[in-house]
Write a protein that holds these residues in place. Sequence first.
Motif, PDB file in Angstrom:
ATOM      1  N   VAL A  41      10.540  -5.564 -45.718  1.00  0.00           N
ATOM      2  CA  VAL A  41      11.291  -4.384 -45.284  1.00  0.00           C
ATOM      3  C   VAL A  41      10.830  -3.840 -43.930  1.00  0.00           C
ATOM      4  N   SER A  42       9.658  -4.249 -43.458  1.00  0.00           N
ATOM      5  CA  SER A  42       9.210  -3.705 -42.171  1.00  0.00           C
ATOM      6  C   SER A  42       8.406  -4.753 -41.407  1.00  0.00           C
ATOM      7  N   TRP A  43       8.442  -4.644 -40.066  1.00  0.00           N
ATOM      8  CA  TRP A  43       7.656  -5.553 -39.232  1.00  0.00           C
ATOM      9  C   TRP A  43       6.175  -5.332 -39.485  1.00  0.00           C
ATOM     10  N   SER A  44       5.796  -4.088 -39.783  1.00  0.00           N
ATOM     11  CA  SER A  44       4.390  -3.799 -40.073  1.00  0.00           C
ATOM     12  C   SER A  44       3.925  -4.599 -41.292  1.00  0.00           C
ATOM     13  N   ASN A  45       4.776  -4.656 -42.310  1.00  0.00           N
ATOM     14  CA  ASN A  45       4.415  -5.427 -43.507  1.00  0.00           C
ATOM     15  C   ASN A  45       4.280  -6.915 -43.187  1.00  0.00           C
ATOM     16  N   VAL A  64       5.345  -8.821 -31.202  1.00  0.00           N
ATOM     17  CA  VAL A  64       4.393  -8.471 -32.274  1.00  0.00           C
ATOM     18  C   VAL A  64       3.329  -9.562 -32.388  1.00  0.00           C
ATOM     19  N   ALA A  65       3.759 -10.826 -32.238  1.00  0.00           N
ATOM     20  CA  ALA A  65       2.795 -11.927 -32.272  1.00  0.00           C
ATOM     21  C   ALA A  65       1.781 -11.768 -31.137  1.00  0.00           C
ATOM     22  N   ILE A  66       2.277 -11.392 -29.959  1.00  0.00           N
ATOM     23  CA  ILE A  66       1.386 -11.209 -28.804  1.00  0.00           C
ATOM     24  C   ILE A  66       0.470 -10.007 -29.034  1.00  0.00           C
ATOM     25  N   THR A 140      13.662  -1.034 -32.612  1.00  0.00           N
ATOM     26  CA  THR A 140      13.128  -1.436 -33.913  1.00  0.00           C
ATOM     27  C   THR A 140      11.619  -1.328 -34.079  1.00  0.00           C
ATOM     28  N   PHE A 141      10.879  -1.322 -32.969  1.00  0.00           N
ATOM     29  CA  PHE A 141       9.422  -1.351 -33.098  1.00  0.00           C
ATOM     30  C   PHE A 141       8.831  -1.120 -31.716  1.00  0.00           C
ATOM     31  N   PRO A 142       7.657  -0.498 -31.626  1.00  0.00           N
ATOM     32  CA  PRO A 142       7.086  -0.313 -30.281  1.00  0.00           C
ATOM     33  C   PRO A 142       6.893  -1.642 -29.534  1.00  0.00           C
ATOM     34  N   TYR A 143       6.450  -2.685 -30.265  1.00  0.00           N
ATOM     35  CA  TYR A 143       6.267  -3.992 -29.639  1.00  0.00           C
ATOM     36  C   TYR A 143       7.482  -4.851 -29.973  1.00  0.00           C
TER      37      TYR A 143
END
Lengths: 386, 196
Positions: A41-45, A64-66, A140-143
């Motif tokens: 449900v989230s990129w953080s997860n 996010v990978a970077i 969607t996300f800071p990164y």
Amino acid sequence: MTAHSLRIGFIPLIDAASTIIAADKGFAAAEGLEIDLVREVSWSNVRDKLNLGLFDAAHILAPVAIASSLGLGHIKVPIVAPFTLNMNGNAITVSPGLYAEIVREIDGTARDPLTTARALARVCAARRNRAMEPVTLGMTFPYSTHNYQLRFWMAAGGVDPDEDVRLVVLPPPYMVDSLASGQVDGFCVGAPWNAVAVDRGIGWILHFGPDILKRAAEKVLAVRQQWAEANPDVLSRLIRAHRAAADFIDDAGNHDEVAAILARPDRVNADAQIIKAVLAGRLVMAKGGSPREQRDYMLFGRDAADRPDPSQATWLYAQMVRWGQTTATPDGLRAAQATFRPDLYDAAIGTTTVARSSIGAFVGPAIEGDDIAAYLAAFPAFAKRA
Amino acid sequence: MGTEPSPKIVIVDENPVRAAILEDGLREAGFSRVEHIREMQNLLARIYALDPDVIVIDLENPSRDVLEQMFQVSRAVRRPIAMFVDQSDTDSIRESVDAGVSAYIVDGLKKERMRAILDLCISRFNAFSKLQDELERTKSALEDRKIIDRAKGMLMKLKGLSEEEAYVLLRSTAMREKKKIGDIAQSIITAAELLK
């Protein structure tokens, strides 16, 4: 041969297609792999579960990978991307209200991103003068590529993304409702959400991603560097399964089947017709309008889009520096570039010749080699407003 | 608790039962200032209005990504926060991810106090999962019993068995085929429907 079992996390988006098709269409099984797909449900997860080893691999935002490799915003875990799941696929969608404001201020055609960005700057100024709420835009996300693409676009027209507008993070499935409720005036998000907003008659697609950047790495297949080193054979098989899946997706004759698989509730859970339109790059920009065709709307395996290109990491790192998420250092740049691993891709696929291609931004110079400082100097910093 | 004021803790959870279990636990442990956010609309604005020292969120909540924005230094963010992690302490992240909870800390709170809060969240989240598992098990056991009773009735009628004999037949078949007795009962019912 007993199948090697892998747990792979994904977010329900069309750009997870190569992983989903590899798992559901037998390409993984053909390589002796059994993929257990876990919908998140989230990129953080996704990031945390990949970093902790609860996932062997993940569908994840390239930045996010970077960020994970650099230790930005979270603990530092070196991540490698041996396969680019897609290039492009995003769009900028605005509410009919914001669209009307932009058109009122526009000097030229709304097709041109520089023209719309300048119009947005005048909209922001007009709202400020009338003491109205600033324009609020979702990403969607800071990164995220969405954050950087939105910022890149509006800054070109003189909009300071940190002062003149309000940028808010929203999970992709909440984007359309937030636009409908007026919580945001627009957003930059991946497929299918722009098309869904248009279909519901509450959003106008202002720009396709390729209007801003011709070729932009979007999601990658990510694994921990440590895992890649410990499992070279399994990784090669996983890359080959993805390569076969990407070829399958690129064949227009398979679009019905691909759309049907992705539409399932436990996969992307979206309308199959909309998914097909995205795969074909034929999207209606406003409800009732005729579709606009963009061959490169979303690239999977075509035109070497799936081979990791470290120059994409250089561009993303430069955006992190530009917007104050990190300070440029030679080590940081090297760590960012080392996240993208064409060597692992080549080892698995047997690629030898590679046509390099540029990102093709609509304004500004390309980055020459590793010279981020010279590149960023071409984009004047915004003066802090009192 | 000493003379330090109790930190303000905000629980972001759409599940009211789990949030209540957690809130009770925190209050019992002496954390008197606990607030619960159930609505995810305008989440950041709600959080800023409450101005917490600690934010606890369940991992099934898509709005977790919204909290990550609070790490960024920008106009939208007044007090920067960080996820409660120690570069040296991956065990604490693993435990919390396993339990399905994540905690964010607003700068200034002592690490030991934060650790106590996180441990409590982990144990309460685990307690909630256990409760839910038990509920599921009870529900499926009830379901099984209904199915077994139906299958027993069919066997009694078709084969002229007593209730006891019908049950023994079901059980021995289940053992022989290494299946659950409920599954054997279900296949008898399915077969009977097909043969109707």
